[in-house]
Design an enzyme around this catalytic site. Structure first.
Site: not given
Ligand code: NDP
Length: 254
Positions: A144, A157
């Site tokens: 991130s 985070y």
């Molecule tokens: P989303 O919320 O769309 O995606 C997060 C994903 O993580 C979901 O698909 C969710 O699956 C999964 N997840 C969370 N907790 C669990 C768990 N306990 N077990 C299994 N799966 C889990 O957000 P993003 O796509 O934005 O995030 C994806 C990555 O990108 C993350 O690591 C985030 O920190 C990182 N990121 C995002 C940014 C942004 O601006 N969006 C910026 C920088 C980094 P489910 O729904 O099935 O729980």
């Protein structure tokens, strides 16, 4: 182009059922890889699978709760058993709790650290023997801007995202001898469920992001298809332990 060809490759993407994970999974699928997307939400998974199948990919969903060590290990093992190999691991699952450090509970701290960082360790360790058996592999950790910057409302985070970068570098050094390349991607501000929540909670966030991002737009999950293919393919075979921002210039703007 052969260099980017992922036919016969098998990829496992945590949180590949939506957001950035799905954007990456779609890139890998379009390049020919078989995909296992893993997460908790089955409704999201169904529509994600429809998108992956529309690209002609072999794709399936596996139940995964990254907070459980056994769940991580079993989901990785299932992938290797089902397809006979595992070549690409994307450690993407993530969450956050937006509070000042003095207000965080121990439980909230652990939720964020375990989801974002510890799970990547479990999945990578579980993937390692399969990659060794395949003669090499690719691990992509999602960091991130908080891997390099800080914020008063993102203590665990930022700690987890700094950690996942150092985890990538450490595994890169340890496993280079096995022809396993480990790299990190540092997304800027991307329009997903995660940031939709942030925009609801933090007034003026969207405007601040647009003002600070030279590309003058929020990123989209599809912006991650290309970097996923690059870091998962032979094109990046001598690149390991690095972190690539995908941020529309956010991290280079003063
Ligand atoms: P989303 O919320 O769309 O995606 C997060 C994903 O993580 C979901 O698909 C969710 O699956 C999964 N997840 C969370 N907790 C669990 C768990 N306990 N077990 C299994 N799966 C889990 O957000 P993003 O796509 O934005 O995030 C994806 C990555 O990108 C993350 O690591 C985030 O920190 C990182 N990121 C995002 C940014 C942004 O601006 N969006 C910026 C920088 C980094 P489910 O729904 O099935 O729980």
């Amino acid at each position: 182009m052969t260099m980017f060809d992922l036919k016969k490759r098998v990829a496992f993407v945590t949180g590949g059922n939506g957001g950035i994970g799905l954007g990456m999974a779609k890139g890998l699928a379009a390049a020919g890889a078989s995909i296992v997307i893993a997460g908790r939400n089955k409704t999201k998974a169904q529509s994600a699978l429809a998108e992956l199948h529309a690209l002609g990919a072999q794709a399936e969903f596996v139940d995964l709760d990254v907070l459980e060590e056994q769940s991580c290990r079993q989901a990785v093992q299932h992938t290797a058993d089902r397809y006979g190999r595992l070549d690409i691991l994307v450690n993407n699952a993530g969450t956050t709790v937006r509070k000042q450090p003095q207000d965080l509970t121990a439980q909230e701290w652990r939720l964020v650290m375990d989801t974002n960082l510890t799970s990547a360790f479990y999945c990578s360790q579980a993937a390692y023997p399969h990659m060794v058996r395949a003669g090499g592999g690719k691990i992509i950790n999602i960091g991130s801007m908080m891997s390099i910057f800080a914020s008063s409302y993102a203590t665990p985070y930022a700690a987890s995202k700094g950690g996942i970068l150092q985890l990538a570098r450490s595994m890169a050094v340890a496993w280079a001898k096995d022809n396993i390349q480990v790299n990190a991607i540092l997304p800027g501000w991307i329009d997903t469920d995660l940031t939709r929540k942030a925009r609801e909670q933090v007034q003026g966030l969207s405007e601040r992001v647009l003002a600070r991002t030279p590309a003058q737009r929020w990123g989209a999950p599809d912006d991650f298809a290309g970097i996923a293919v690059f870091l998962a393919s032979a094109a990046s075979n001598f690149i390991t332990g690095t972190a690539i921002p995908v941020d529309g210039g956010f991290s280079v703007q003063t």
